[in-house]
Design a protein around this motif. Structure first.
Motif, PDB file in Angstrom:
ATOM      1  N   THR A  28       1.009  -1.151  -0.043  1.00  0.00           N
ATOM      2  CA  THR A  28      -0.048   0.009  -0.121  1.00  0.00           C
ATOM      3  C   THR A  28       1.067   1.219   0.029  1.00  0.00           C
ATOM      4  O   THR A  28       2.150   1.099   0.428  1.00  0.00           O
ATOM      5  CB  THR A  28      -0.914   0.064   1.415  1.00  0.00           C
ATOM      6  OG1 THR A  28      -0.162   0.250   2.570  1.00  0.00           O
ATOM      7  CG2 THR A  28      -1.869  -1.199   1.232  1.00  0.00           C
ATOM      8  N   ALA A  29       0.406   2.294  -0.291  1.00  0.00           N
ATOM      9  CA  ALA A  29       1.072   3.581  -0.195  1.00  0.00           C
ATOM     10  C   ALA A  29       1.539   3.801   1.083  1.00  0.00           C
ATOM     11  O   ALA A  29       2.937   4.295   1.241  1.00  0.00           O
ATOM     12  CB  ALA A  29       0.205   4.812  -0.538  1.00  0.00           C
ATOM     13  N   ARG A  35       8.555  -1.231   3.142  1.00  0.00           N
ATOM     14  CA  ARG A  35       9.127  -2.568   2.522  1.00  0.00           C
ATOM     15  C   ARG A  35      10.273  -2.259   1.889  1.00  0.00           C
ATOM     16  O   ARG A  35      11.209  -3.136   1.857  1.00  0.00           O
ATOM     17  CB  ARG A  35       7.883  -2.863   1.761  1.00  0.00           C
ATOM     18  CG  ARG A  35       6.678  -3.333   2.197  1.00  0.00           C
ATOM     19  CD  ARG A  35       5.464  -3.657   1.272  1.00  0.00           C
ATOM     20  NE  ARG A  35       4.280  -3.820   1.752  1.00  0.00           N
ATOM     21  CZ  ARG A  35       3.981  -5.059   2.179  1.00  0.00           C
ATOM     22  NH1 ARG A  35       4.704  -5.970   2.151  1.00  0.00           N
ATOM     23  NH2 ARG A  35       2.926  -5.308   2.745  1.00  0.00           N
ATOM     24  N   ALA A  36      10.363  -1.300   1.270  1.00  0.00           N
ATOM     25  CA  ALA A  36      11.678  -1.095   0.561  1.00  0.00           C
ATOM     26  C   ALA A  36      12.853  -1.069   1.463  1.00  0.00           C
ATOM     27  O   ALA A  36      13.917  -1.537   1.073  1.00  0.00           O
ATOM     28  CB  ALA A  36      11.402   0.109  -0.428  1.00  0.00           C
TER      29      ALA A  36
END
Length: 183
Positions: A28-29, A35-36
């Motif tokens: 999600t935004a 996550r990255a």
């Protein structure tokens, strides 16, 4: 497949905790940057270990970590100082032992806004010329495949690894190379 059934299927896959290890959670935004960053940290750990940059490797961990490499080396899971883990790795992976680590298929699930678990597949090899000597088995390479689980927590300095499990699924090559510290 109609839209209603597809929506129910996706909802079932992404809400079942056991399936988070297989499919992760949807990006999600709100979670994209986190996550990255976790994937960057896991990949940076591999690169730092292979470069024998122990300061960089240590910077990616919290002060205390839970580790479980029992599928590979026996023993028991433990909570240890990150400095102890790095000391162990650095004493085994010295200048005459080359390593290569590769990770992929990252799947991340959040336990809360500041904790997450990442599952990934991994491959590693160690090469040491002394293993090629007949008295050491005649093979300079050892390699392993398996699954990683990394636990992350976000603190004042950003995301850090707080736990690490490696479950070996296959290995081949010289146990001399695996077990013998370089000199």
């Amino acid at each position: 497949m109609n839209t209603f059934i597809r929506t129910l299927t996706v909802a079932a896959l992404t809400s079942a905790p056991a399936l988070a290890t297989v499919v992760g959670e949807p990006v999600t935004a709100d979670t994209l940057l986190d996550r990255a960053e976790m994937i960057r940290i896991a990949d940076a750990l591999d690169a730092a270990v292979d470069a024998k940059d122990w300061t960089a490797a240590r910077s990616l961990f919290a002060d205390q970590i839970t580790v479980d490499f029992t599928s590979l080396v026996g023993g028991e899971p433990a909570t240890i100082p990150a400095d102890g883990l790095i000391a162990g790795w650095s004493s085994n992976l010295t200048a005459d032992k080359t390593s290569f680590h590769l990770r992929g298929n990252h799947r991340i699930a959040f336990d809360g806004p500041d904790t997450a678990v990442m599952h990934s597949h991994g491959y590693a090899w160690n090469r040491m010329e002394a293993g090629a000597l007949p008295e050491n088995g005649g093979e300079a390479l050892w390699e392993v495949w398996g699954n990683y689980t990394h636990e992350f927590a976000r603190g004042a300095d950003g995301w850090r690894i707080t736990g690490m499990v490696f479950e070996a699924t296959a290995e081949r090559g010289s146990t001399f190379v695996r077990n013998t510290p370089g000199s």
